[in-house]
Design an enzyme around this catalytic site. Structure first.
Site, PDB file in Angstrom:
ATOM      1  N   ASN A   1       0.826  -1.213   0.000  1.00 32.93           N
ATOM      2  CA  ASN A   1       0.000   0.000   0.000  1.00 32.93           C
ATOM      3  C   ASN A   1       0.860   1.262   0.000  1.00 32.93           C
ATOM      4  OD1 ASN A   1      -2.422  -1.473   0.219  1.00 32.93           O
ATOM      5  ND2 ASN A   1      -2.133  -1.669   2.423  1.00 32.93           N
TER       6      ASN A   1
ATOM      7  N   HIS B   1     -14.170  -1.074   6.418  1.00 32.32           N
ATOM      8  CA  HIS B   1     -13.028  -1.826   6.941  1.00 32.32           C
ATOM      9  C   HIS B   1     -13.370  -2.514   8.265  1.00 32.32           C
ATOM     10  CE1 HIS B   1      -8.876  -2.200   8.662  1.00 32.32           C
ATOM     11  NE2 HIS B   1      -8.582  -2.438   7.396  1.00 32.32           N
TER      12      HIS B   1
ATOM     13  N   GLU C   1     -15.850   5.150   4.032  1.00 37.28           N
ATOM     14  CA  GLU C   1     -14.444   5.344   3.674  1.00 37.28           C
ATOM     15  C   GLU C   1     -14.337   6.253   2.458  1.00 37.28           C
ATOM     16  OE1 GLU C   1     -12.356   1.597   3.249  1.00 37.28           O
ATOM     17  OE2 GLU C   1     -13.453   0.783   4.957  1.00 37.28           O
TER      18      GLU C   1
ATOM     19  N   SER D   1     -10.877  -0.289   0.585  1.00 35.66           N
ATOM     20  CA  SER D   1      -9.585  -0.985   0.545  1.00 35.66           C
ATOM     21  C   SER D   1      -9.580  -2.210  -0.357  1.00 35.66           C
ATOM     22  CB  SER D   1      -9.149  -1.378   1.954  1.00 35.66           C
ATOM     23  OG  SER D   1     -10.234  -1.855   2.708  1.00 35.66           O
TER      24      SER D   1
ATOM     25  N   ASP E   1     -13.179   7.448   6.984  1.00 37.74           N
ATOM     26  CA  ASP E   1     -11.853   6.840   7.106  1.00 37.74           C
ATOM     27  C   ASP E   1     -11.211   6.941   5.721  1.00 37.74           C
ATOM     28  OD1 ASP E   1      -9.738   5.060   6.973  1.00 37.74           O
ATOM     29  OD2 ASP E   1     -10.732   3.487   8.133  1.00 37.74           O
TER      30      ASP E   1
ATOM     31  N   HIS F   1      -6.951   5.141   2.319  1.00 39.33           N
ATOM     32  CA  HIS F   1      -6.382   4.946   0.981  1.00 39.33           C
ATOM     33  C   HIS F   1      -6.435   6.197   0.106  1.00 39.33           C
ATOM     34  CE1 HIS F   1      -5.954   0.649   1.627  1.00 39.33           C
ATOM     35  NE2 HIS F   1      -7.095   0.734   2.281  1.00 39.33           N
TER      36      HIS F   1
ATOM     37  N   LYS G   1      -0.034   3.811   4.589  1.00 38.28           N
ATOM     38  CA  LYS G   1      -0.207   3.636   3.150  1.00 38.28           C
ATOM     39  C   LYS G   1       0.607   4.703   2.401  1.00 38.28           C
ATOM     40  CE  LYS G   1      -3.756   0.800   4.531  1.00 38.28           C
ATOM     41  NZ  LYS G   1      -4.865   0.738   5.455  1.00 38.28           N
TER      42      LYS G   1
END
Ligand SMILES: *Cc1c(COP(=O)(O)O)cnc(C)c1O
Length: 385
Positions: free
Chosen positions: A47, A133, A175, A179, A204, A207, A236
């Site tokens: 990542n 997640h 998110e 992910s 969140d 990424h 990440k």
């Protein structure tokens, strides 16, 4: 049933369904190459989106931080573990992302657990995207609040769930970029329906931070929203580890009183905070822009090449490009075959993803070169069925 029998039965169930997990030690796991012993593979599993984990200036900052502060923080931030380096980085982050406060946590997992545990009470409701997640869904499951999950990225269903009567307060959880699928949430619509229901929004952006948005400010900046609680992580694109919660002064004060993961846990090493400050400096600089451009070129190259080969791509526009395979055994077999041909990919299986959607999760990074992407495509082409 004894302890031993219970454990053996659980392990057998995992082996029987092809979902048994094992770790493999590497000599280098992030960066262009994955190395084990004297062998190396092109690394399409990390990542480390901007390739910062090997950045000499960040390595040096960590070394200098260790020389200045020593190795460990010596305690919880509430005792002696909150250094000037932690404070400086928190202030830089808050200013960069347009929040009045940032609080550092040792991991994204801990930050999500802490925030949900500290904020949610019995009469409240958490409405979370179904594909959130594990750290979010598990925290929500453990909390005394009611958990309702909405269909992935479906802001209309979210609105319907938020409209149901409740005696308590409501928190929407999602998110920025997912992910395992790599797609983005429709944050603008989600923020609107949440606000209309008088709820708060927690995003969140593990990424998205560093990768998308102007100067890498992430998914919320890209979609022009400002959630009440924003979680960003540094394992990440920042190439390190740790996380931060961005929020108002009063929410920060509240978390400092009630977030048990902060109060009863040793804070991150000050040297790590020094390294994180350097990583942030690079993320928001012209060099960061160049790295984001390189990554984007790789994403475009991969997607157009994969389309020509008729590979089954998802809608993802991000560095995460999953190839859905279906059966666990087939995903494992394909991952092994690709490794034998020089490309390291990880098969992601249930329960991490829904049953029947085992996949190869390809991650592209700025440390790849264009010929690496071509090699990956060739290997896929040679092994398609
Ligand atoms: C990686 C990840 C986390 C966990 O962060 P860590 O810092 O690795 O504990 C949390 N949320 C999402 C969406 C993630 O991808």
């Amino acid at each position: 049933m004894s302890w031993q029998q219970r454990i053996d039965a659980a392990l057998k169930a995992r082996r029987d369904t092809g979902t048994f997990r094992q770790r493999q030690p590497v000599s280098q796991g992030a960066g262009r190459w994955l190395q084990r012993g004297d062998k190396r593979w092109l690394n399409f599993s990390s990542n480390d989106y901007l390739g910062l984990s090997q950045h000499p200036a960040i390595v040096k900052a960590w070394q200098q931080g260790a020389e200045r502060y020593g190795t460990g923080s010596g305690g919880s931030g509430h005792v002696t573990g909150y250094s000037e380096a932690h404070q400086a980085f928190e202030q830089q982050l808050a200013e960069w992302l347009g929040y009045s406060h940032a609080l550092l946590f040792i991991s994204g997992f801990a930050a999500n657990q802490a925030v949900i545990a500290a904020l949610m009470a019995k009469e409240d409701r958490i409405v979370a995207d179904r594909l959130s997640h594990a750290s979010l869904l598990e925290a929500a499951n453990l909390s005394p609040a009611q958990l309702r999950r909405f269909a992935h990225n479906d802001s209309q269903q979210l609105a319907q769930l938020l409209a149901k009567p409740t005696d308590g307060l409501q928190m929407t959880v999602t998110e920025g970029i997912f992910s395992m699928d790599g797609d983005s949430a429709p944050l603008k619509a989600i923020a609107e329906v949440t606000q209309a229901a008088n709820g708060w929004l927690m995003v969140d952006d593990a990424h998205g931070i560093g990768v998308c948005g102007e100067k890498g400010r992430g998914s919320c900046s890209a979609q022009q929203i400002k959630p009440e609680v924003l979680v960003v992580t540094f394992g990440k694109a920042f190439g390190l580890s740790g996380a931060a919660v961005l929020c108002s002064d009063s929410v920060a004060d509240y978390l400092l009183q009630f977030a048990r993961h902060l109060i009863y846990s040793t804070s991150m090493p000050p040297a790590q905070a020094v390294a994180l400050s350097k990583a942030l400096e690079i993320v928001r600089s012209d060099e960061g822009d160049q790295r984001r451009q390189t990554l984007q070129a790789h994403i475009d190259r991969f997607r157009s090449g994969a389309r020509q080969l008729d590979l089954l791509l998802t809608e993802s526009k991000s560095a995460i490009q999953p190839l859905i395979v279906g059966e666990n055994a087939r995903a494992l077999h394909l991952a092994e075959t690709l490794r034998a041909q020089g490309c390291w990919l990880t098969a992601i299986r249930p329960p991490t993803v829904p049953a029947g959607t085992a996949r190869l999760r390809v991650t592209l990074t700025a440390s790849h070169q264009s010929q690496d992407i071509d090699q990956l495509l060739e290997v896929f082409h040679a092994n398609r069925q």
